[in-house]
Scaffold this active site. Structure first.
Site, PDB file in Angstrom:
ATOM      1  N   TYR A 292       0.838  -1.214   0.000  1.00 14.08           N
ATOM      2  CA  TYR A 292       0.000   0.000   0.000  1.00 14.08           C
ATOM      3  C   TYR A 292       0.863   1.250   0.000  1.00 14.08           C
ATOM      4  O   TYR A 292       1.663   1.472   0.910  1.00 14.08           O
ATOM      5  CB  TYR A 292      -0.871  -0.041   1.246  1.00 14.08           C
ATOM      6  CG  TYR A 292      -1.948   1.002   1.367  1.00 14.08           C
ATOM      7  CD1 TYR A 292      -3.263   0.681   1.087  1.00 14.08           C
ATOM      8  CD2 TYR A 292      -1.662   2.292   1.795  1.00 14.08           C
ATOM      9  CE1 TYR A 292      -4.268   1.617   1.232  1.00 14.08           C
ATOM     10  CE2 TYR A 292      -2.666   3.236   1.935  1.00 14.08           C
ATOM     11  CZ  TYR A 292      -3.958   2.898   1.650  1.00 14.08           C
ATOM     12  OH  TYR A 292      -4.943   3.834   1.800  1.00 14.08           O
ATOM     13  N   TYR A 343      -6.868   4.738  -6.129  1.00  7.63           N
ATOM     14  CA  TYR A 343      -6.822   4.740  -4.672  1.00  7.63           C
ATOM     15  C   TYR A 343      -8.164   4.286  -4.142  1.00  7.63           C
ATOM     16  O   TYR A 343      -9.116   5.066  -4.057  1.00  7.63           O
ATOM     17  CB  TYR A 343      -6.493   6.142  -4.180  1.00  7.63           C
ATOM     18  CG  TYR A 343      -6.345   6.252  -2.679  1.00  7.63           C
ATOM     19  CD1 TYR A 343      -5.276   5.659  -2.029  1.00  7.63           C
ATOM     20  CD2 TYR A 343      -7.266   6.946  -1.921  1.00  7.63           C
ATOM     21  CE1 TYR A 343      -5.129   5.765  -0.664  1.00  7.63           C
ATOM     22  CE2 TYR A 343      -7.135   7.068  -0.547  1.00  7.63           C
ATOM     23  CZ  TYR A 343      -6.062   6.472   0.073  1.00  7.63           C
ATOM     24  OH  TYR A 343      -5.917   6.581   1.432  1.00  7.63           O
TER      25      TYR A 343
END
Ligand SMILES: [Zn+2]
Lengths: 393, 151
Positions: A292, A343
């Site tokens: 991430y 995202y």
């Protein structure tokens, strides 16, 4: 690992995503995006949405499972779970909770989901607009420390200082993500490649983060259906099994006003050993990694804390070529990730990890058996998970 | 009275309504750094908590840090404004300062001076109390300036 474990207990029946939009540009409301992603995941799995009996999400998702279940016509709701904490730290935790629910007999068919429509509900990367502020933020916001980038840069500066890490290590993470996005038509940055000179010339957001070290802000939704591993043969795709999933953080990670004792950290030092123990693998067994990227500095520390690289060897380890599919030592963020695909608070990364096992990634890693995702560095709690092929069971 | 480090218009701090950090803000108004210290185990803690995280005593009070000099633990130079008040600010420095006089707990502030100057982690800084007497309610920020070591 002895004792209870999630290893091999559940498999991924299907995954689904909406189209990914730039922030504020979704034609659909957030609730509709969530439903579209869940319906898509069911279609991928070849099941009816009515079969879903559990919902698992994170980061204070606004879509109430009871409403989703009503809208989808689910026959019965048996599990409705939310992982505490913000950012993307809960992505793999939501998978863990879904798996635990199935393994423990609380539910049979659980969807992990996340939906975001920032145009509808406001942005992440902006400071507060109130006149006064109290509590923990009162000790940071009046000094101009208020956005996620500003909260995390302080940790990364300290880590880079302690371990003499160069800016080029961060650049390699960004370049790899943009490289992979060029093969991924779903990616928001598809058709917009990035090279070294463009990165170097890009403006600072907050040192050490250039513009290209920072995640996108997007609208969209993603969903993943988990069921008992015993049912793996019922679904159309190559079976993808959960080998391990953990969440949490280290000692006093939640201490106020930046007082976490082990400060220059992605919050994984205690999680990674638990993850590897549960999954029965070592870092060298990992064939492909999704890590991430709220900001590249978080990836830097995440890889160190998951044992891929010694903290003092980052300058040698973090080179673009290592991270490129199909041939690199450790293909990283092979969909383009949060920097260049979308995202979606990192659920897109977990879906990409599944695609690598199934062989339908846009940047496939040949013969990938062990596929790992790291969710939400530097927040608390964080989480990470590992999927594997049938051969790994 | 020097000028304010950051352009006006950011949210101004007020004591937490639950009372957890009131003595800290009151201390800054008097140009004192008052942080939490446990009456039982005598250890410092910050940010504020309702009990001592070392010994779980409820006898946590606020005491003035005996030596207010600090050490830069980390820092960041911000370029992109995320609040309209900082639109024309230009770069600015935020520092995370350890207080050796209080078990090395940390506080956040700005580093006064040239915002484009090199910042050295581990260097010594001293407090500067930035009073905002005309704010409603008035408040004081805890800022930092380098300690120039004579050569
Ligand atoms: Zn105590």
């Amino acid at each position: 690992m002895s004792g209870p474990t999630l290893r091999g207990s559940v498999c991924v029946a299907g995954v689904g995503e909406t189209e990914y939009y730039k922030r504020g540009q979704s034609p659909d409301a957030e609730g509709k995006l969530a439903l579209k992603a869940i319906v898509a995941a069911c279609a991928d799995a070849g099941i009816s949405p009515e079969d879903i009996d559990g919902f698992s999400s994170f980061s204070n998702d606004r879509n109430d499972p009871s409403r989703l279940a009503a809208a989808l016509g689910c026959r019965e709701l048996r599990f409705a779970n939310m992982q505490w904490g913000g950012g993307g730290g809960g992505g793999s935790a939501a998978v863990a909770h879904a798996a635990a629910a199935i393994h423990g007999g609380l539910a049979e068919c659980v969807v992990v989901f996340r939906a975001l429509a920032q145009g509808q509900f406001g942005r992440f990367g902006q400071g507060p607009r109130r006149n006064t502020i109290a509590g923990d933020p009162a000790h940071t916001v009046p000094y101009g420390l208020m956005s996620p980038a500003q909260m995390f840069a302080m940790k990364v500066v300290r880590f880079m200082h302690e371990h003499r890490v160069d800016q080029n290590a961060l650049r390699a993470i960004s370049l790899a993500a943009y490289h992979h996005a060029q093969n991924n038509p779903r990616a928001v940055m598809y058709g917009r490649p990035l090279d070294e000179a463009t990165y170097d010339a890009s403006r600072w957001i907050v040192e050490p983060f250039h513009l290209y070290d920072c995640c996108l802000e997007n609208d969209g939704a993603a969903a993943m259906i988990l069921v008992s591993a015993e049912r793996a043969a019922e679904f159309p795709h190559t079976p993808c099994y959960l080998l391990g999933a953990v969440s949490g953080s280290h000692y006093r990670a939640g201490a106020g006003v930046h007082n976490t004792p082990e400060y220059a950290s992605s919050s994984f030092p205690t999680l990674a050993p638990r993850l590897y123990s549960m999954a029965g693998v070592r870092p060298s067994d990992v064939d492909v990694l999704q890590s991430y990227e709220n900001f590249t500095g978080g990836v830097l520390m995440s890889l160190v804390e998951h044992g891929f690289c010694d903290a003092d060897a980052c300058n040698e380890f973090f080179v673009k070529e290592r991270f490129l599919a199909p041939g690199g030592d450790l293909p990283l963020n092979t969909s383009g990730g949060n920097l260049a695909e979308c995202y979606m608070h990192g659920l897109g990364l977990i879906i990409e990890a599944v695609r690598q096992i199934r062989g339908d990634s846009s940047n496939p890693v040949p013969d990938a058996d062990v596929s790992m995702t790291i969710s939400g560095p530097m927040v608390t709690p964080v989480s990470s998970c590992i999927f594997g092929t049938e051969a790994t069971l | 009275m020097r000028g304010f480090y950051l352009a006006p218009g950011l949210p101004q701090p007020i004591p937490a309504p639950d009372g957890l950090d009131g003595p800290f803000w009151a201390g800054l108004a008097e140009e004192k750094i008052r942080l939490q210290r446990c009456a039982d185990c005598r250890r410092w803690q910050w940010g504020p908590e309702w009990i001592c995280h070392h010994c779980h005593s409820e006898a946590v009070g606020f005491e003035e840090v005996p030596s207010a000099e600090g050490v830069i633990y980390s820092y960041e130079r911000v370029w992109h404004p995320v609040h309209p008040a900082l639109k024309d600010q230009g770069p600015y420095l935020v520092v995370l300062v350890e207080l050796p006089g209080a078990d090395n707990v940390r506080v956040v502030g700005n580093l006064l001076g040239d915002p484009e100057a090199d910042v050295v982690i581990g260097s010594r800084v001293r407090p500067v109390f930035e009073h905002h007497p005309d704010a409603d309610p008035p408040f004081t920020l805890l800022q930092w300036e380098p300690v120039i070591i004579p050569t």
